[in-house]
Design an enzyme around this catalytic site. Structure first.
Site, short mmCIF file in Angstrom:
data_model
loop_
_atom_site.label_atom_id
_atom_site.label_comp_id
_atom_site.label_asym_id
_atom_site.label_seq_id
_atom_site.Cartn_x
_atom_site.Cartn_y
_atom_site.Cartn_z
CG HIS A 306 11.10 0.69 17.94
ND1 HIS A 306 11.31 1.98 17.96
CD2 HIS A 306 12.30 0.10 18.40
CE1 HIS A 306 12.46 2.18 18.60
NE2 HIS A 306 13.09 1.09 18.85
CG HIS A 349 14.22 4.91 8.90
ND1 HIS A 349 14.90 5.80 9.79
CD2 HIS A 349 13.29 5.45 8.47
CE1 HIS A 349 14.19 6.94 9.83
NE2 HIS A 349 13.21 6.88 8.77
CD GLU A 355 18.59 7.93 10.95
OE1 GLU A 355 19.13 6.90 11.72
OE2 GLU A 355 17.54 7.90 10.61
CG HIS A 382 23.17 4.91 8.30
ND1 HIS A 382 22.61 4.18 9.34
CD2 HIS A 382 23.98 4.07 7.77
CE1 HIS A 382 23.29 3.25 9.66
NE2 HIS A 382 24.07 2.93 8.53
CG HIS A 388 19.61 3.47 8.12
ND1 HIS A 388 19.19 4.65 7.42
CD2 HIS A 388 18.79 3.60 9.24
CE1 HIS A 388 18.57 5.34 8.07
NE2 HIS A 388 18.08 4.92 9.34
#
Length: 466
Positions: A306, A349, A355, A382, A388
């Site tokens: 990804h 992450h 974020e 976050h 997260h």
């Protein structure tokens, strides 16, 4: 999904292009030819320059527009502090009282409010920086049930406002013309431009980000090439449209218009005897615009892994450090996943960026939906270096899924405001809205299973010198 199928039909004509030099006139011949400020502009209009950057900003950054209007903007009595408003120091959205915490936060869908218009329905959830220094951002939820008074206008001296429509239609009249903004559309209203918001379909709810520094730009494409992501031709700007409501002089009109300005996160008001929406023609590079998120050309992996979510960036407001944004606007629209031998949702992450996520419609593939989950009209934050990633159920599902080509997010669109800044949360965001999911962290990751099993017969590599 090259174009969104909107339930509410379009009303207006537009000009196309991002950062383009545009010109438009509601009356033929209103734009002067060759020069900007003739001794006598056509039809007795006033020439007024609207500067969104310093005069001497580099050409590729320079934002200036010439307006040709019935009366100049300076013709009004002095402003006075507004008696009420969402940014007063005794309000739970006071930016001076931000609380900086490392906890992951998620909010249930925010309430609609039938009693407010767009301006009074703005709620600052989180932010950072200082508009007096032209540094930082503000993150908002808006909820409104009433159109703004037709004899009113609002503008922000603090920054550009990016609006993400989530529920209900915004019919926005600006000095430069009209924009219709529906769910799955965004718009940007630059600093200083006056506007009023009407609600043709009833109550509305959505998200907004105010950018105190610089302006939004399209992200660089690098090896992607000359096309992809949000293409410049798909951005739409208004055509000139004006009203005639004034007297023989600026102070003698038959009507009274209330002008509200957000100035250093405080509201000020004045009343004037002429409409602010009297721009007959304009030309330049500084104007409001909108964009249909359904036109976003999504890029992804066709082999394995990804990629970083930066490949979903629609707009970016760069900082003074190359490659680092004060604010990125990122979306997660419907897309095909085909990567082989890959955990396909976003990975776990920790990020030097903050974020803030919202959900316009549907379900996000890395978070469960439904009651207590990530729902349309809700949000999550976050902050810098707060861990997260997929919740336990999403991880198990993706880890054991059959890896065939899959269309994810059909009928859905999540988005993210990402910033290099550590953001604080207002009292309204933490307490007064009463939407914080207290069990978010435990419910999301408390059940993450331990799959580690020490392999038999394999020796450990020591970290000690022999």
């Amino acid at each position: 999904m090259p174009v969104t199928a909107f339930e509410f039909g379009e009303r207006y004509k537009y000009q196309n292009g991002f950062g383009s030099y545009l010109e438009t006139e509601a009356v033929s011949g209103a734009l002067p030819i060759s020069q900007n400020s003739p001794q006598k502009p056509p039809y007795g209009l006033y020439a007024e320059k609207l500067s969104g950057t310093a005069f001497t900003a580099p050409r590729h950054e320079n934002k200036q527009t010439w307006l040709y209007r019935i009366l100049p903007s300076c013709a009004h009595p002095p402003f006075a502090s507004a008696a009420d408003g969402p940014f007063k120091s005794d309000k739970p959205t006071d930016p001076a009282k931000l609380e900086y915490i490392p906890n992951q936060l998620r909010w249930d869908p925010f309430d609609h409010d039938d009693q407010t218009d767009f301006v009074s329905g703005l709620h600052l959830v989180a932010g950072a920086g200082d508009p007096t220094l032209k540094q930082g951002i503000g993150m908002y939820i808006y909820a409104a049930g009433k159109s703004m008074n037709e004899k009113s206008a609002f503008y922000s001296a603090d920054g550009d406002l990016l609006i993400v429509s989530q529920d209900g239609v915004l019919d926005i009249r600006t000095e430069l013309g009209w924009l219709l903004v529906r769910p799955m559309e965004i718009c940007v209203i630059p600093r200083g431009i006056k506007y009023q918001v009407h609600l043709p379909s009833g109550p509305v709810r959505g998200y907004a980000l105010e950018l105190y520094q610089g302006h939004f730009a399209l992200p660089e494409l690098g090896p992607i090439g000359s096309n992809g992501l949000a293409n410049a031709r798909d951005f739409q700007a208004p055509v000139a449209c004006f009203s005639e409501d004034s007297g023989a002089t600026a102070s003698e009109g038959p009507s009274t218009y209330t002008i509200t300005v957000k100035f250093n996160n405080s509201l000020f008001q004045t009343k004037q005897a002429h409409t602010p929406f009297d721009v007959v023609a304009w030309h330049g590079t500084y104007y409001p615009y909108k964009y249909d998120l359904g036109r976003f050309n999504t890029i992804g992996s066709i082999s394995f892994d990804h990629p970083d979510p930066s490949i979903f960036t629609v707009l970016s407001a760069p900082s003074d450090h190359p490659g680092t944004a004060v604010a990125d606007f990122v979306i997660f629209p419907p897309r095909w996943l085909v990567a082989e031998d890959t955990f396909r949702p976003p990975w776990y992450h920790r990020n030097t960026m903050s974020e803030f996520m919202g959900l316009i419609a549907g379900e996000y593939d890395a978070k469960k939906g439904g009651q207590g989950g990530f729902m349309p009209g809700g949000a999550s934050l976050h902050n810098v270096m707060s861990g997260h990633g997929p919740d336990a159920k999403s991880f198990e599902g993706a880890s054991n899924a059959e890896l065939k080509p899959a269309l994810v997010g059909k009928g859905s669109c999540a988005f993210m405001f990402e910033s290099c800044l550590m953001v604080g949360v207002t009292e309204w965001g933490l307490k007064m809205c009463k939407k914080v999911q207290d069990g978010y962290s435990e419910e999301s990751w408390g059940g993450v299973q331990v799959h580690w099993k020490k392999p038999e017969g394999v020796s450990l590599n020591s970290h000690l010198l022999k």
